[in-house]
Design an enzyme around this catalytic site. Structure first.
Site, PDB file in Angstrom:
ATOM      1  N   ILE A   1       0.848  -1.198   0.000  1.00  0.00           N
ATOM      2  CA  ILE A   1       0.000   0.000   0.000  1.00  0.00           C
ATOM      3  C   ILE A   1       0.887   1.253   0.000  1.00  0.00           C
ATOM      4  CG2 ILE A   1      -1.909   1.196   1.150  1.00  0.00           C
ATOM      5  CD1 ILE A   1      -2.574  -1.518   2.529  1.00  0.00           C
TER       6      ILE A   1
ATOM      7  N   ASP B   1      11.896   2.322   5.587  1.00  0.00           N
ATOM      8  CA  ASP B   1      11.443   0.927   5.522  1.00  0.00           C
ATOM      9  C   ASP B   1      12.641   0.036   5.815  1.00  0.00           C
ATOM     10  OD1 ASP B   1      10.441  -1.694   4.468  1.00  0.00           O
ATOM     11  OD2 ASP B   1       8.807  -0.464   3.687  1.00  0.00           O
TER      12      ASP B   1
ATOM     13  N   ASN C   1       9.586  -6.938   4.561  1.00  0.00           N
ATOM     14  CA  ASN C   1       8.549  -7.591   3.751  1.00  0.00           C
ATOM     15  C   ASN C   1       8.396  -6.884   2.404  1.00  0.00           C
ATOM     16  OD1 ASN C   1       6.562  -9.651   3.468  1.00  0.00           O
ATOM     17  ND2 ASN C   1       4.958  -8.141   3.826  1.00  0.00           N
TER      18      ASN C   1
ATOM     19  N   PHE D   1       2.635   3.231   7.632  1.00  0.00           N
ATOM     20  CA  PHE D   1       2.225   1.913   7.138  1.00  0.00           C
ATOM     21  C   PHE D   1       3.027   0.775   7.769  1.00  0.00           C
ATOM     22  CE2 PHE D   1       1.371   4.572   3.301  1.00  0.00           C
ATOM     23  CZ  PHE D   1       0.044   4.269   3.109  1.00  0.00           C
TER      24      PHE D   1
ATOM     25  N   SER E   1      -7.284  -1.117  10.454  1.00  0.00           N
ATOM     26  CA  SER E   1      -7.868  -2.187   9.646  1.00  0.00           C
ATOM     27  C   SER E   1      -9.295  -2.463  10.091  1.00  0.00           C
ATOM     28  CB  SER E   1      -7.021  -3.444   9.839  1.00  0.00           C
ATOM     29  OG  SER E   1      -7.716  -4.580   9.394  1.00  0.00           O
TER      30      SER E   1
ATOM     31  N   THR F   1     -10.287  -5.155  10.708  1.00  0.00           N
ATOM     32  CA  THR F   1     -10.198  -6.233  11.702  1.00  0.00           C
ATOM     33  C   THR F   1     -10.549  -5.725  13.104  1.00  0.00           C
ATOM     34  OG1 THR F   1      -8.850  -8.108  12.405  1.00  0.00           O
ATOM     35  CG2 THR F   1      -7.713  -6.016  12.251  1.00  0.00           C
TER      36      THR F   1
ATOM     37  N   TYR G   1      -2.418  -9.844  15.661  1.00  0.00           N
ATOM     38  CA  TYR G   1      -2.282  -8.771  14.657  1.00  0.00           C
ATOM     39  C   TYR G   1      -3.353  -7.695  14.888  1.00  0.00           C
ATOM     40  CZ  TYR G   1      -3.105  -6.247  10.312  1.00  0.00           C
ATOM     41  OH  TYR G   1      -3.336  -5.251   9.396  1.00  0.00           O
TER      42      TYR G   1
ATOM     43  N   LYS H   1      -3.357  -3.476  16.134  1.00  0.00           N
ATOM     44  CA  LYS H   1      -4.057  -2.330  15.514  1.00  0.00           C
ATOM     45  C   LYS H   1      -4.909  -1.609  16.560  1.00  0.00           C
ATOM     46  CE  LYS H   1      -2.443  -2.754  11.413  1.00  0.00           C
ATOM     47  NZ  LYS H   1      -1.392  -1.829  11.043  1.00  0.00           N
TER      48      LYS H   1
HETATM   49  P1  NAD Z   1       3.477  -4.587   3.480  1.00  0.00           P
HETATM   50  O1  NAD Z   1       4.041  -5.684   4.302  1.00  0.00           O
HETATM   51  O2  NAD Z   1       3.529  -4.707   2.004  1.00  0.00           O
HETATM   52  O3  NAD Z   1       4.117  -3.185   3.906  1.00  0.00           O
HETATM   53  C1  NAD Z   1       4.563  -2.930   5.214  1.00  0.00           C
HETATM   54  C2  NAD Z   1       5.987  -2.407   5.106  1.00  0.00           C
HETATM   55  O4  NAD Z   1       6.480  -2.119   6.424  1.00  0.00           O
HETATM   56  C3  NAD Z   1       6.954  -3.406   4.471  1.00  0.00           C
HETATM   57  O5  NAD Z   1       7.633  -2.772   3.394  1.00  0.00           O
HETATM   58  C4  NAD Z   1       7.921  -3.760   5.602  1.00  0.00           C
HETATM   59  O6  NAD Z   1       9.234  -4.022   5.124  1.00  0.00           O
HETATM   60  C5  NAD Z   1       7.832  -2.523   6.477  1.00  0.00           C
HETATM   61  N1  NAD Z   1       8.151  -2.742   7.902  1.00  0.00           N
HETATM   62  C6  NAD Z   1       7.633  -3.674   8.741  1.00  0.00           C
HETATM   63  N2  NAD Z   1       8.175  -3.549   9.958  1.00  0.00           N
HETATM   64  C7  NAD Z   1       9.057  -2.502   9.907  1.00  0.00           C
HETATM   65  C8  NAD Z   1       9.912  -1.891  10.847  1.00  0.00           C
HETATM   66  N3  NAD Z   1      10.021  -2.343  12.099  1.00  0.00           N
HETATM   67  N4  NAD Z   1      10.668  -0.831  10.446  1.00  0.00           N
HETATM   68  C9  NAD Z   1      10.589  -0.377   9.177  1.00  0.00           C
HETATM   69  N5  NAD Z   1       9.804  -0.926   8.234  1.00  0.00           N
HETATM   70  C10 NAD Z   1       9.031  -1.982   8.601  1.00  0.00           C
HETATM   71  O7  NAD Z   1       1.947  -4.397   3.947  1.00  0.00           O
HETATM   72  P2  NAD Z   1       0.777  -3.532   3.297  1.00  0.00           P
HETATM   73  O8  NAD Z   1      -0.247  -4.490   2.784  1.00  0.00           O
HETATM   74  O9  NAD Z   1       1.313  -2.503   2.417  1.00  0.00           O
HETATM   75  O10 NAD Z   1       0.171  -2.888   4.614  1.00  0.00           O
HETATM   76  C11 NAD Z   1       0.555  -1.610   5.071  1.00  0.00           C
HETATM   77  C12 NAD Z   1      -0.153  -1.322   6.386  1.00  0.00           C
HETATM   78  O11 NAD Z   1      -1.567  -1.410   6.197  1.00  0.00           O
HETATM   79  C13 NAD Z   1       0.207  -2.299   7.490  1.00  0.00           C
HETATM   80  O12 NAD Z   1       0.287  -1.599   8.715  1.00  0.00           O
HETATM   81  C14 NAD Z   1      -0.986  -3.235   7.509  1.00  0.00           C
HETATM   82  O13 NAD Z   1      -1.184  -3.819   8.779  1.00  0.00           O
HETATM   83  C15 NAD Z   1      -2.121  -2.293   7.151  1.00  0.00           C
HETATM   84  N6  NAD Z   1      -3.272  -2.978   6.560  1.00  0.00           N
HETATM   85  C16 NAD Z   1      -3.069  -3.797   5.489  1.00  0.00           C
HETATM   86  C17 NAD Z   1      -4.142  -4.489   4.955  1.00  0.00           C
HETATM   87  C18 NAD Z   1      -3.952  -5.440   3.802  1.00  0.00           C
HETATM   88  O14 NAD Z   1      -4.787  -6.309   3.591  1.00  0.00           O
HETATM   89  N7  NAD Z   1      -2.886  -5.324   3.004  1.00  0.00           N
HETATM   90  C19 NAD Z   1      -5.433  -4.316   5.499  1.00  0.00           C
HETATM   91  C20 NAD Z   1      -5.599  -3.450   6.577  1.00  0.00           C
HETATM   92  C21 NAD Z   1      -4.506  -2.786   7.108  1.00  0.00           C
END
Ligand code: NAD
Ligand code: UDP
Length: 336
Positions: A12, A31, A35, A80, A124, A126, A148, A152
């Site tokens: 995202i 970042d 992931n 994020f 989320s 959730t 998880y 949130k």
């Molecule tokens: P993603 O895993 O693609 O992106 C998250 C990023 O955070 C990754 O690039 C990862 O490397 C980075 N990251 C994780 N821990 C870190 C840390 N300690 N320091 C620095 N960077 C760190 O996930 P996404 O799907 O893009 O989701 C982004 C956000 O949206 C997340 O917080 C997720 O919980 C939330 N969200 C996602 C969804 C979904 O279905 N994709 C739904 C609701 C909420």
């Protein structure tokens, strides 16, 4: 405006970076690539023809976070960064609490010290647990059914307490429904490591021939076709939701909460059909047991975001499926 995007290399985050740059914001990404891949940011630059600054840094390392605020005058943070796999959070909860909660606390402390008090947080749907009725409004009761989701909910509560203690903070809690799809260029998209947990990435791995068939987790739910129903939202619509939230944040609203969803639910079988039409590929599937912890149905009432932000999701199910397929087909191995 100079915006710090934590987790900006992720799914995202990278789509939001594109829309921020399109709106002429300056973008700084933090970042740790736990992931994601830096290649996503190269592609963001390619799509927009603009540059951004990248820090490979970990929110768990406060010094690395401080360094970003020392080197840049940040106007707002879009947060994020976090771990997001529900199943994994059940087996290794401490890692999830440490990364998501401690990481956020480090970020908030660094922001406080730098006097940067504007933040958009990725929450989320959730946090609504198993809703009593549909569609879901922002004032529905909150609960968590896994670690998880609890991270949130806890972060939402931490941010509420922070605002109570200091009214100079402006905080937007954006509760996303089910993000799917990819940028129409096919340059960036969702690139899960290993076997995907989520429905649409799994379907697209079946379509591209990496997985033999989809397991449909239950067809005996109380829904029109018996399979689970979700509010799938195109990731570009979601990214634009953040862009529309920024001006709101600068009206000093205090703490605000918005659902980012379409308001329409589609079933697992409808998603399979939509993907088959968009990709021209057959998606073999079999009906399997329900997945523990899943709810039957979930969709948003997005009226508040429309009224207060002037934002609404515009893209169709066909856009979501076509753009997912375009990304998957152009990049069968993701960014690798
Ligand atoms: P993603 O895993 O693609 O992106 C998250 C990023 O955070 C990754 O690039 C990862 O490397 C980075 N990251 C994780 N821990 C870190 C840390 N300690 N320091 C620095 N960077 C760190 O996930 P996404 O799907 O893009 O989701 C982004 C956000 O949206 C997340 O917080 C997720 O919980 C939330 N969200 C996602 C969804 C979904 O279905 N994709 C739904 C609701 C909420
Ligand atoms: N689902 C499925 N097979 C899969 C993955 C998901 O049938 O391999 C179903 C799941 O049971 C739910 C819907 O698809 O009804 C959306 O699941 P996803 O994990 O994408 O999102 P979430 O459950 O977190 O809303």
């Amino acid at each position: 405006m100079k915006i710090l995007v934590t987790g900006g290399a992720g799914y995202i985050g990278s789509h939001t970076c594109v829309e921020l740059l399109n709106e002429n914001h300056e973008v700084v990404v933090l970042d740790n690539l736990s992931n994601s891949s830096e290649e996503s940011l190269t592609r963001v630059k390619k799509i927009t023809g603009k540059s951004l600054e990248f820090y490979k840094a970990d929110l768990l390392n406060k010094k690395q976070v401080d360094a970003v605020f020392l080197e840049h005058k940040i106007d707002a943070v879009i947060h994020f960064a976090g771990l997001k796999a529900v199943g994994e959070s059940v087996s290794i909860p401490l890692k999830y609490f440490h990364n998501n909660i401690t990481g956020t606390l480090n970020l908030l402390c660094a922001m406080n010290e730098a006097n940067v008090k504007n933040i958009i947080f990725s929450s989320s749907a959730t946090v609504y647990g198993d809703p009593l009725s549909l569609p879901i409004k922002e004032d529905f009761p909150l609960s968590a059914t896994n670690p998880y989701g609890r991270t949130k909910l806890m972060i939402e509560e931490i941010l509420q307490d922070l605002y109570r203690s200091d009214k100079n903070w402006n905080i937007a809690l954006l509760r996303y429904f089910n993000p799917v799809g990819a940028h129409k260029s096919g340059e960036i998209g969702e690139d899960p490591f290993g076997i995907p947990n989520n429905l649409v990435p799994y379907i697209s791995k079946v379509a591209v021939g990496f997985l033999p068939r989809l397991n449909v987790f239950g067809n005996d739910y109380n829904t029109p076709d018996g399979t689970g129903v979700r509010d799938f939202i195109h990731v570009v619509d979601l990214a634009l939701g953040h862009i529309r939230t920024l001006p709101k944040l600068f009206t000093n609203p205090g703490i605000v909460i918005y659902n980012l969803g379409t308001g329409t639910g589609f079933s697992v079988l409808e998603m399979i059909k939509g993907f088959e039409t968009a990709s021209g590929k057959k998606i073999p599937y079999k009906i399997a047991d329900r997945r523990p912890g899943d709810i039957a149905a979930c969709w948003a009432d997005p009226a508040k975001a429309k009224d207060e932000l002037g934002w609404e999701a515009k893209k169709t199910l066909d856009d979501m499926c076509k753009d997912t397929w375009n990304w998957q087909n152009k990049n069968p191995n993701g960014y690798r």
